[in-house]
Design a protein around this motif. Structure first.
Motif, PDB file in Angstrom:
ATOM      1  N   ALA A  22      76.054  16.796  21.374  1.00 18.54           N
ATOM      2  CA  ALA A  22      76.359  17.686  22.496  1.00 18.54           C
ATOM      3  C   ALA A  22      75.173  17.763  23.459  1.00 18.54           C
ATOM      4  O   ALA A  22      75.362  17.789  24.673  1.00 18.54           O
ATOM      5  CB  ALA A  22      76.730  19.073  21.988  1.00 18.54           C
ATOM      6  N   ASN A  23      73.954  17.798  22.921  1.00 16.21           N
ATOM      7  CA  ASN A  23      72.768  17.829  23.777  1.00 16.21           C
ATOM      8  C   ASN A  23      72.632  16.543  24.584  1.00 16.21           C
ATOM      9  O   ASN A  23      72.262  16.572  25.742  1.00 16.21           O
ATOM     10  CB  ASN A  23      71.500  18.043  22.951  1.00 16.21           C
ATOM     11  CG  ASN A  23      71.296  19.497  22.598  1.00 16.21           C
ATOM     12  OD1 ASN A  23      71.899  20.374  23.198  1.00 16.21           O
ATOM     13  ND2 ASN A  23      70.445  19.739  21.619  1.00 16.21           N
ATOM     14  N   ARG A  24      72.925  15.407  23.946  1.00 12.48           N
ATOM     15  CA  ARG A  24      72.839  14.128  24.639  1.00 12.48           C
ATOM     16  C   ARG A  24      73.875  14.062  25.753  1.00 12.48           C
ATOM     17  O   ARG A  24      73.594  13.616  26.856  1.00 12.48           O
ATOM     18  CB  ARG A  24      73.038  12.978  23.648  1.00 12.48           C
ATOM     19  CG  ARG A  24      72.728  11.636  24.248  1.00 12.48           C
ATOM     20  CD  ARG A  24      72.747  10.492  23.245  1.00 12.48           C
ATOM     21  NE  ARG A  24      72.251  10.843  21.942  1.00 12.48           N
ATOM     22  CZ  ARG A  24      72.939  10.678  20.806  1.00 12.48           C
ATOM     23  NH1 ARG A  24      74.142  10.165  20.827  1.00 12.48           N
ATOM     24  NH2 ARG A  24      72.428  11.015  19.647  1.00 12.48           N
ATOM     25  N   SER A  25      75.071  14.551  25.473  1.00 14.10           N
ATOM     26  CA  SER A  25      76.137  14.565  26.477  1.00 14.10           C
ATOM     27  C   SER A  25      75.756  15.457  27.657  1.00 14.10           C
ATOM     28  O   SER A  25      75.952  15.083  28.808  1.00 14.10           O
ATOM     29  CB  SER A  25      77.439  15.057  25.853  1.00 14.10           C
ATOM     30  OG  SER A  25      78.433  15.176  26.825  1.00 14.10           O
ATOM     31  N   LEU A  26      75.208  16.625  27.377  1.00  9.47           N
ATOM     32  CA  LEU A  26      74.775  17.536  28.435  1.00  9.47           C
ATOM     33  C   LEU A  26      73.653  16.910  29.251  1.00  9.47           C
ATOM     34  O   LEU A  26      73.657  16.979  30.481  1.00  9.47           O
ATOM     35  CB  LEU A  26      74.327  18.874  27.843  1.00  9.47           C
ATOM     36  CG  LEU A  26      73.816  19.904  28.853  1.00  9.47           C
ATOM     37  CD1 LEU A  26      74.898  20.241  29.866  1.00  9.47           C
ATOM     38  CD2 LEU A  26      73.340  21.148  28.134  1.00  9.47           C
ATOM     39  N   THR A  27      72.707  16.285  28.584  1.00 10.81           N
ATOM     40  CA  THR A  27      71.596  15.630  29.270  1.00 10.81           C
ATOM     41  C   THR A  27      72.111  14.543  30.211  1.00 10.81           C
ATOM     42  O   THR A  27      71.654  14.417  31.341  1.00 10.81           O
ATOM     43  CB  THR A  27      70.606  15.035  28.251  1.00 10.81           C
ATOM     44  OG1 THR A  27      70.120  16.091  27.427  1.00 10.81           O
ATOM     45  CG2 THR A  27      69.445  14.349  28.932  1.00 10.81           C
TER      46      THR A  27
END
Length: 94
Positions: A3-8
């Motif tokens: 999820a963090n990678r997607s948001l980034t």
């Protein structure tokens, strides 16, 4: 973690669109080359063209000129309302 990678990734894409809009608003006569050099120097010319096309399709910028002479890009009313007054050209003015 995913999820963090997607948001980034989403934030990075948003920032690139914002840089292109900023370049269109601040370069007096914004060509594709000028925008690529100022807003997206680490991307290919074709990538910068895709960002421009997406912003045209979304109604944030407009394109004037021909492929032969080169296109020039200007913010639309929609972009100006979103980011505030800077520079705007109506179709009738060109």
């Amino acid at each position: 973690m995913a999820a963090n990678r997607s948001l980034t990734t989403k934030i990075a894409v948003f920032e690139r669109y914002a840089k292109v809009l900023h370049a269109v608003r601040t370069i007096p006569i914004a060509s594709s080359k000028d925008i690529k050099e100022k807003a997206l120097p680490d991307t290919s010319f074709r990538t910068s063209q895709r960002y421009l096309k997406d912003l045209i399709d979304a109604g944030y910028i407009t394109r004037f000129g021909t492929g032969y002479d080169g296109y020039r890009y200007y913010p639309t009313t929609k972009a100006i309302e979103l980011f505030g007054e800077k520079r705007h050209v109506e179709q009738s003015e060109v």
